[in-house]
Design an enzyme around this catalytic site. Structure first.
Site, PDB file in Angstrom:
ATOM      1  N   LYS A  25       0.592   8.317   5.155  1.00 35.04           N
ATOM      2  CA  LYS A  25      -0.704   7.790   5.559  1.00 35.04           C
ATOM      3  C   LYS A  25      -1.709   8.908   5.801  1.00 35.04           C
ATOM      4  O   LYS A  25      -2.904   8.753   5.515  1.00 35.04           O
ATOM      5  CB  LYS A  25      -0.558   6.927   6.816  1.00 35.04           C
ATOM      6  CG  LYS A  25       0.478   5.807   6.704  1.00 35.04           C
ATOM      7  CD  LYS A  25       0.244   4.896   5.522  1.00 35.04           C
ATOM      8  CE  LYS A  25       1.296   3.801   5.448  1.00 35.04           C
ATOM      9  NZ  LYS A  25       1.221   3.014   4.216  1.00 35.04           N
ATOM     10  N   GLU A  84      -5.438   7.980  15.120  1.00 38.13           N
ATOM     11  CA  GLU A  84      -6.604   7.404  14.456  1.00 38.13           C
ATOM     12  C   GLU A  84      -7.494   6.747  15.501  1.00 38.13           C
ATOM     13  O   GLU A  84      -7.019   5.964  16.337  1.00 38.13           O
ATOM     14  CB  GLU A  84      -6.128   6.374  13.431  1.00 38.13           C
ATOM     15  CG  GLU A  84      -7.205   5.744  12.591  1.00 38.13           C
ATOM     16  CD  GLU A  84      -6.587   4.777  11.593  1.00 38.13           C
ATOM     17  OE1 GLU A  84      -6.454   3.589  11.926  1.00 38.13           O
ATOM     18  OE2 GLU A  84      -6.212   5.222  10.493  1.00 38.13           O
ATOM     19  N   GLU A  95      -6.825  -1.029   1.929  1.00 41.37           N
ATOM     20  CA  GLU A  95      -7.118  -1.650   3.214  1.00 41.37           C
ATOM     21  C   GLU A  95      -8.220  -0.878   3.928  1.00 41.37           C
ATOM     22  O   GLU A  95      -8.189   0.349   4.018  1.00 41.37           O
ATOM     23  CB  GLU A  95      -5.851  -1.710   4.072  1.00 41.37           C
ATOM     24  CG  GLU A  95      -4.713  -2.474   3.402  1.00 41.37           C
ATOM     25  CD  GLU A  95      -3.675  -2.969   4.380  1.00 41.37           C
ATOM     26  OE1 GLU A  95      -3.806  -2.671   5.588  1.00 41.37           O
ATOM     27  OE2 GLU A  95      -2.734  -3.645   3.938  1.00 41.37           O
ATOM     28  N   GLU A 131      -5.550   2.573   4.567  1.00 37.93           N
ATOM     29  CA  GLU A 131      -4.361   2.940   3.814  1.00 37.93           C
ATOM     30  C   GLU A 131      -4.336   2.162   2.506  1.00 37.93           C
ATOM     31  O   GLU A 131      -5.112   1.226   2.306  1.00 37.93           O
ATOM     32  CB  GLU A 131      -3.086   2.645   4.618  1.00 37.93           C
ATOM     33  CG  GLU A 131      -2.872   1.169   4.923  1.00 37.93           C
ATOM     34  CD  GLU A 131      -1.661   0.933   5.809  1.00 37.93           C
ATOM     35  OE1 GLU A 131      -1.306   1.827   6.583  1.00 37.93           O
ATOM     36  OE2 GLU A 131      -1.065  -0.153   5.707  1.00 37.93           O
ATOM     37  N   ASN A 190      -1.571   0.086   0.159  1.00 35.83           N
ATOM     38  CA  ASN A 190      -0.235  -0.459  -0.033  1.00 35.83           C
ATOM     39  C   ASN A 190       0.061  -0.498  -1.522  1.00 35.83           C
ATOM     40  O   ASN A 190      -0.638  -1.182  -2.285  1.00 35.83           O
ATOM     41  CB  ASN A 190      -0.118  -1.863   0.569  1.00 35.83           C
ATOM     42  CG  ASN A 190      -0.118  -1.823   2.083  1.00 35.83           C
ATOM     43  OD1 ASN A 190       0.628  -1.061   2.685  1.00 35.83           O
ATOM     44  ND2 ASN A 190      -0.975  -2.611   2.698  1.00 35.83           N
ATOM     45  N   ARG A 240       1.995  -1.916  -3.601  1.00 34.57           N
ATOM     46  CA  ARG A 240       2.872  -3.038  -3.934  1.00 34.57           C
ATOM     47  C   ARG A 240       2.052  -4.315  -3.898  1.00 34.57           C
ATOM     48  O   ARG A 240       0.875  -4.308  -3.551  1.00 34.57           O
ATOM     49  CB  ARG A 240       3.998  -3.141  -2.905  1.00 34.57           C
ATOM     50  CG  ARG A 240       3.476  -3.175  -1.463  1.00 34.57           C
ATOM     51  CD  ARG A 240       4.549  -3.505  -0.468  1.00 34.57           C
ATOM     52  NE  ARG A 240       4.141  -3.289   0.907  1.00 34.57           N
ATOM     53  CZ  ARG A 240       3.389  -4.105   1.629  1.00 34.57           C
ATOM     54  NH1 ARG A 240       2.924  -5.211   1.073  1.00 34.57           N
ATOM     55  NH2 ARG A 240       3.079  -3.833   2.884  1.00 34.57           N
TER      56      ARG A 240
END
Length: 681
Positions: free
Chosen positions: A116, A200, A275, A288, A290, A292
């Site tokens: 990340k 973060e 995202e 981030e 993903n 998939r």
């Protein structure tokens, strides 16, 4: 195109992939653990291979076993689904090394986005805005605490290898940081084998918006619009919808542009999700990627009319994307609700048990899409994610979709274990949701504030009256049908008092008056039943239609007329934990469990501050006390991990630890005795 596909996953996603593969003429191979031998995905596949015991680490996370299953069955391609190994670069590489097609991006892309912190560095270089944070290599607590002070509060502690809310902790003030670091690091190490953390800055009152991207091997990249995933609890999604109710055309264009830019910067292949967090001023920052397919991909499918799994398979086979950006069309509004085996009225604690009733065909017939991986008689175990099904609807607009989702929840009750069905129904009707004013932390704030939405729904007067009438009729029904015009008692007793308890209602002070009632039932000669409570009006109940099954579970959908008003509801008799049967009555998405009041009190239903019991089956991760130690009320004693959640068991009273019956790493069953206390003054 390959001819045989192995799905390296379980549950609803494996069933979902199998449906598309079968429609495309592909043969499918399922893999399963010993706990899933009777699971639906095993039965639906053309072939199936057991890859290990129940623990995911020894089965669904066993790369060698999965690759061997592909070799053994002659599968030519592997679809990883989501979760488990879907974002594991070593797994993708192992598939390629074995000569298999991996239905997903390259191992290098997975590796870059799986870190990340590294992903944010790549996005910054590509010109995609990111949230301020600490992405450095210094991982000692002192360094992280110093960086936290620099960033300011509130902030998020996140696992760099994390996902799905695991390894993530919200910290609002400095004294919460040490425990958050330890807890997030431990969970990340357990879930991902990597305890590296990042910090973060929390965007207050932010919305979680994501964009679906697709890329092929011919240089084409498109985005398929945004999804709003803001409704979350414990940083995990509950409701997803497309389009977002807060995204303007200008913001939509910016989100899509940056998502495509991000995929191009990686030389991406296949399906991915960018995202973002969007602040109240409409500014978006990358969170981030993903690498998939997402749990929430069906809402994109419904607004685009596309099958994203088919797109994945075709891209993996080397075909170009079926459509260009200009050819994509978006119509209507779609909403997905995640049905979790959890109790939203007890801190969303995960639940396990046997599925005793699950027949969502009524909702499907009415137009809802149900993606599930459970069957009646199957078990929900503590080994895997608590999500058991997804209810997805598509409407002309958002209001239409909300109405359809409420109806779908009403038409697909799940009996046998506690779940969040009624909570979902109430959530999408809550003013904060209907007005598009959710934030990623609002539900968690409701838990602290005692929001009425997070209080269980007690049975109303109508439910009590219908339950009493069915109890009276239960002398013959559901065991024996006496026609559709009414009910006849088995003996000559025409009037009777029924002391009933509703075990689905907590015994707390606010609900105690509704937990038990005594109602008098009188059989009328026309087959109707009169029901009256002391000092209350007399109600008239008639059963108009019912279909009696030949085998258990006994009961089903009924058409009941109460005081002249006819309605359909579900009434099922199921085995009671203390023996006998109980009546499960589902009204407006809420399940109420009625039983005659026993003359012998059940001592096991109370709480004993001297005995700390496991709230659910799971793995003990921490034991913070030892015999002879003095503890204060509400002091943490033991941590248990189950179904992607770490739960703490606290002392219910001050005292001294007299015995500890567990240790870290131990597998425990629900209500197992873990710690004993001497609470004598």
């Amino acid at each position: 195109m390959f001819e045989k596909l192995l799905i390296a996953n379980r549950g609803e996603i494996a069933c979902r992939v199998i449906r598309t593969a079968r429609r495309m003429g592909l043969r499918t191979v399922a893999v399963y653990s010993a706990a899933d031998a009777q699971a639906p995905h095993v039965a639906q596949a053309d072939e199936a291979v057991c890859i290990g015991p129940a623990a995911a680490s020894a089965s669904y996370l066993n790369i060698d076993a999965i690759v061997q299953a592909a070799r053994q069955t002659g599968a030519q391609a592997v679809h990883p689904g989501y979760g488990f190994l879907s974002e594991n670069a070593d797994f993708a590489q192992a598939c390629l090394d074995a000569g298999l097609v991996f239905v997903g991006p390259t191992p290098d892309a997975i590796r870059v986005m799986g870190d990340k912190a590294g992903a944010k560095r790549v996005m910054r270089e590509a010109g995609v805005p990111t949230v301020p944070g600490y992405l450095g290599d210094h991982q000692d607590d002192a360094a992280l605490q110093a960086e936290a002070l620099r960033l300011g509060w509130p902030l998020l502690v996140k696992a760099v290898a994390g996902g799905g809310g695991r390894g993530m902790r919200l910290v609002r003030q400095a004294d919460e940081l040490p425990q958050a670091l330890a807890s997030a690091r431990r969970e990340a190490q357990s879930a991902f084998g990597d305890g590296t953390l990042m910090l973060e800055r929390l965007v207050e009152h932010g919305r979680h918006i994501e964009v679906q991207v697709f890329a092929d091997a011919h240089g084409h990249v498109v985005h398929l619009g945004e999804r709003d995933c803001t409704a979350q609890r414990r940083r995990q999604k509950v409701i997803e919808e497309s389009p977002s109710p807060i995204v303007t055309p200008e913001l939509r264009a910016a989100l899509g542009r940056d998502a495509v830019l991000a995929a191009q910067a990686l030389g991406y292949l296949g399906a991915g999700t960018i995202e973002y967090i969007v602040d109240p001023q409409g500014q978006h920052c990358f969170l981030e990627m993903n690498t998939r397919l997402q749990v929430e991909h069906p809402v994109t499918e419904l607004v685009t009319g596309l099958d994203l799994v088919e797109w994945q398979l075709r891209v993996a086979a080397g075909e170009p994307l079926p459509l260009s950006q200009a050819q994509l069309r978006f119509e209507g509004h779609a909403i997905e609700a995640r049905l979790y085996a959890e109790d939203p009225y007890q801190g969303f604690a995960p639940q396990t048990g046997t599925v005793q009733w699950w027949r969502p065909q009524t909702a499907v017939a009415a137009g809802a899409r149900i993606d599930d991986g459970i069957l009646e008689g199957g078990s929900v175990s503590p080994h895997y994610d608590p999500m058991v099904a997804k209810l997805i609807v598509h409407g002309r607009d958002r209001d239409d979709a909300i109405r359809q989702l409420v109806a779908a929840i009403d038409r697909s009750p799940l009996l046998g274990l506690r779940h969040n069905g009624r909570f979902l129904r109430d959530l999408v009707r809550h003013p904060s949701f209907t007005a598009g004013q959710m934030t990623t932390t609002l539900i968690d704030q409701w838990v602290s504030d005692g929001e009425p939405l997070l209080q269980p729904t007690p049975p109303g007067d109508d439910a009590w009256a219908i339950a009493a009438a069915l109890m009276a009729a239960g002398r013959t029904w559901p065991h024996q049908a006496r026609g559709l015009g009414g009910l006849l008692l088995a003996d000559s007793v025409r009037s009777r008092d029924w002391p009933l308890q509703c075990t689905s209602v907590p015994t707390g002070a606010s609900h105690r008056s509704d937990a038990t009632r005594t109602l008098r039932t009188t059989l009328q000669r026309n087959g109707e039943v009169s029901v009256a409570a002391a000092g209350g009006p007399t109600r008239t109940v008639a059963l108009l239609r019912h279909a009696l099954p030949a085998t258990p579970p006994l009961g089903g959908w009924l058409s009941v007329r109460l005081d002249g008003v006819q309605r359909d509801l579900l009434a099922v008799w199921l085995p009671a934990p203390q023996g006998g049967t109980s009546l499960h009555l589902v009204v407006d998405g809420a399940t109420h469990v009625f039983e005659p009041v026993s003359p012998w009190p059940d001592a096991s239903t109370g709480t004993d501050p001297r005995r700390a019991l496991a709230p659910v089956a799971g793995t003990v991760t921490q034991v913070l006390v030892q015999p002879g130690q003095a503890v204060a009320a509400d002091q943490p004693l033991v941590a248990i991990e189950a179904m992607k959640m770490e739960m703490w068991l606290h002392a219910q009273a001050a005292g001294t630890v007299s015995a500890v019956h567990t240790q870290p790493g131990a597998q425990v069953q629900a209500r197992a005795l873990l710690v004993e206390l001497d609470t004598a003054p």
